[in-house]
Design an enzyme around this catalytic site. Structure first.
Site, PDB file in Angstrom:
ATOM      1  CE  LYS A 228     -16.827  67.412 -27.289  1.00  0.00           C
ATOM      2  NZ  LYS A 228     -18.245  67.056 -27.037  1.00  0.00           N
ATOM      3  CG  ASP A 233     -19.723  71.677 -23.350  1.00  0.00           C
ATOM      4  OD1 ASP A 233     -19.789  72.902 -23.536  1.00  0.00           O
ATOM      5  OD2 ASP A 233     -20.478  70.858 -23.900  1.00  0.00           O
ATOM      6  CE  LYS A 240     -22.715  70.711 -21.584  1.00  0.00           C
ATOM      7  NZ  LYS A 240     -23.616  69.817 -22.322  1.00  0.00           N
ATOM      8  CG  ASP A 251     -17.655  67.386 -23.729  1.00  0.00           C
ATOM      9  OD1 ASP A 251     -18.127  66.329 -24.194  1.00  0.00           O
ATOM     10  OD2 ASP A 251     -17.945  68.506 -24.171  1.00  0.00           O
ATOM     11  CG  ASP A 310     -24.290  72.259 -24.689  1.00  0.00           C
ATOM     12  OD1 ASP A 310     -23.076  72.071 -24.475  1.00  0.00           O
ATOM     13  OD2 ASP A 310     -25.198  71.653 -24.089  1.00  0.00           O
ATOM     14  CD  GLU A 312     -18.901  71.773 -27.014  1.00  0.00           C
ATOM     15  OE1 GLU A 312     -18.350  70.741 -26.605  1.00  0.00           O
ATOM     16  OE2 GLU A 312     -20.121  71.982 -26.873  1.00  0.00           O
ATOM     17  NE  ARG A 314     -22.686  68.859 -33.328  1.00  0.00           N
ATOM     18  CZ  ARG A 314     -23.893  68.299 -33.190  1.00  0.00           C
ATOM     19  NH1 ARG A 314     -24.747  68.339 -34.196  1.00  0.00           N
ATOM     20  NH2 ARG A 314     -24.234  67.704 -32.067  1.00  0.00           N
TER      21      ARG A 314
END
Length: 461
Positions: A228, A233, A240, A251, A310, A312, A314
């Site tokens: 990933k 993010d 967030k 992230d 949030d 995202e 996956r």
């Protein structure tokens, strides 16, 4: 920065590693004055304890370093190696390294303690120079330490300097070093290449979303690593809070970890066909950001209802995994800083993983112990499949209720791996929240040393 042992030097100060149960026996072998000095300074062989024994010239005649007992070593890894790295400036050699995993851990702990992140500010260097200890494969440990340094550097670099463009540049630099090949699909070309989820998640950013692919090796088993690469993010339209956004430069820790693992494999000239897939995006906010309630279609045709922008990671992994599965490798591994639920379940120090392959799990667990890289198996719990099925679409990217968040995310990803039969997913934290021996606060590799150690056995199964 070189995380390496120094060349042997005549007159290097000897280091004696001492366990508590052997302390008195060791002191009895020393000159009376040296033994009295050690006793006066309270040396007991406790884990990470050091005592320099003065010589006639003023230079230490030897340094005692505590090994601690088994329970101490289980509670705090790398302490003895870090203690050696913290010794005053000088050249040192270890007289006798313990056999097996303890000796490997001490030597690797020294190397990992050499790491400094100096991109923005000079750091105090480690001044203790240690020659390669007998009884370890020093070159292998140096390769592992260099890979760990790469992972740490990538995670530690803020998003201003480690967006999708910079992450691609880092992959290309790694590929150039080892003769690998890289291709990248950018921006609207992702739609032409049928990678719609990667495009959708990253389209709101000023830096184009992309899929980065690196391939290396032409013989042996095939291994595909998917990481990933969400370079920052914000949470998207489900924005967030500031406290939750503060660490989101990490992230892309999954991408950083698979790059570190790839470096171990390539630098060791392992006999395998390696493929690395990194969906690199920034989950940003703008007028064209994807929205809660949207229903998206993934590469493999599955539809996904967006109940939280949030969740995202996956989504971008789904397209990459579907692509990987079209040419089924012998082993498929994904790594991601995917869920807070994983952190809550096992804390920041353990890499939880999911697999249906008992052979992989057994080999990995054994390897993790031998290289001091803790992992823990969590289940692909089939009864929870219903939690990721919203009814209006094939899948839900953020099931309501908050239960079993790491498991439901892993189940979501598994839907995109057919027909691959050997798949493992690692839901890592990729961050050391407070300093520990050989692990300064900041980015960290998790699970990759264990995977690297286990790969030969796994690929022979």
């Amino acid at each position: 920065m070189s995380l390496a042992f120094s060349a042997p030097v005549d007159g290097a100060i000897p280091i004696r590693l001492v366990a508590p149960e052997d302390c008195e026996e060791t002191l009895a072998t020393l000159p009376d004055a040296a033994a009295s000095w050690a006793r006066h300074h309270g040396f007991t062989g406790a884990l990470g304890q050091t005592c320099a024994l003065p010589g006639e010239s003023g230079k230490p005649m030897a340094v005692l370093v505590g090994r601690g007992g088994p329970s101490d070593r289980a509670r705090q890894r790398f302490a003895a190696g870090a203690a050696i790295a913290a010794l005053p400036e000088g050249d040192y050699r270890i007289e006798s390294l313990p056999d097996g995993t303890e000796g490997q851990e001490i030597a690797l702990g020294y190397l990992l303690s050499l790491y400094r992140f100096e991109k923005y500010r000079a750091q105090s260097p480690t001044l203790a120079r240690l020659s390669p200890p007998d009884g370890v494969d020093a070159a292998r440990l140096e390769r592992i330490a260099a890979a760990e340094a790469l992972t740490r550097d990538l995670v530690n670099t803020p998003a201003e300097d480690m967006g999708p463009n910079a992450l691609e540049a880092a992959v290309r630099a790694l590929a150039t070093e080892f003769g690998a090949e890289v291709t990248a699909t950018h921006g609207d070309s992702l739609l032409d290449a049928n990678l719609p989820l990667i495009h959708t998640v990253g389209r709101a950013s000023d830096e184009e979303p992309r899929l980065i692919e690196m391939t290396w090796g032409d013989t042996g088993p095939s291994v595909t690593l998917v990481g990933k690469g969400v370079c920052f993010d914000t949470g998207g339209l489900n924005l967030k809070l500031g406290a939750s956004m503060g660490l989101m430069k990490k992230d892309m820790g999954g991408a950083a970890n698979v790059m570190g693992l790839a470096r171990m494999i390539m630098s060791g000239a392992e006999k395998m066909r390696l493929r690395v897939l990194i969906p690199a995006v920034e989950n940003a906010v703008s007028g064209n950001a994807f929205r809660p309630g949207d229903i998206l279609t993934a590469r493999n045709g599955m539809t996904v209802e967006i109940n939280n922008t949030d969740a995202e990671g996956r989504l971008v992994l789904a397209d990459a995994l579907a692509l990987a599965a079209e040419t089924p490798p012998d082993l498929l591994i994904s790594m991601a800083t995917l869920t807070g639920a994983a952190r809550v379940a096992v804390g920041p120090d353990i890499a939880p993983f999911f697999t249906d392959d008992d052979g992989f799990a057994t080999a990995l667990t054994s390897a993790a112990h031998s290289v001091a890289d803790p992992v823990w198996r969590l289940p692909f719990h089939a009864p929870y499949e219903a939690m990721i099925e919203p009814g209006i679409a094939d899948l839900d990217n953020a099931p309501k209720g908050g239960m079993a968040g790491s498991i439901t995310a892993a189940l979501f990803l598994r839907r995109f791996t057919a027909p691959v039969t050997r798949y493992a997913h690692f839901d890592i934290y990729a961050w050391q929240p407070s300093p520990a021996p050989a692990r300064p606060k900041g980015g960290v590799g998790q699970g990759i040393r264990a995977i690297y150690e286990a790969l030969p056995e796994v690929l022979q199964q």
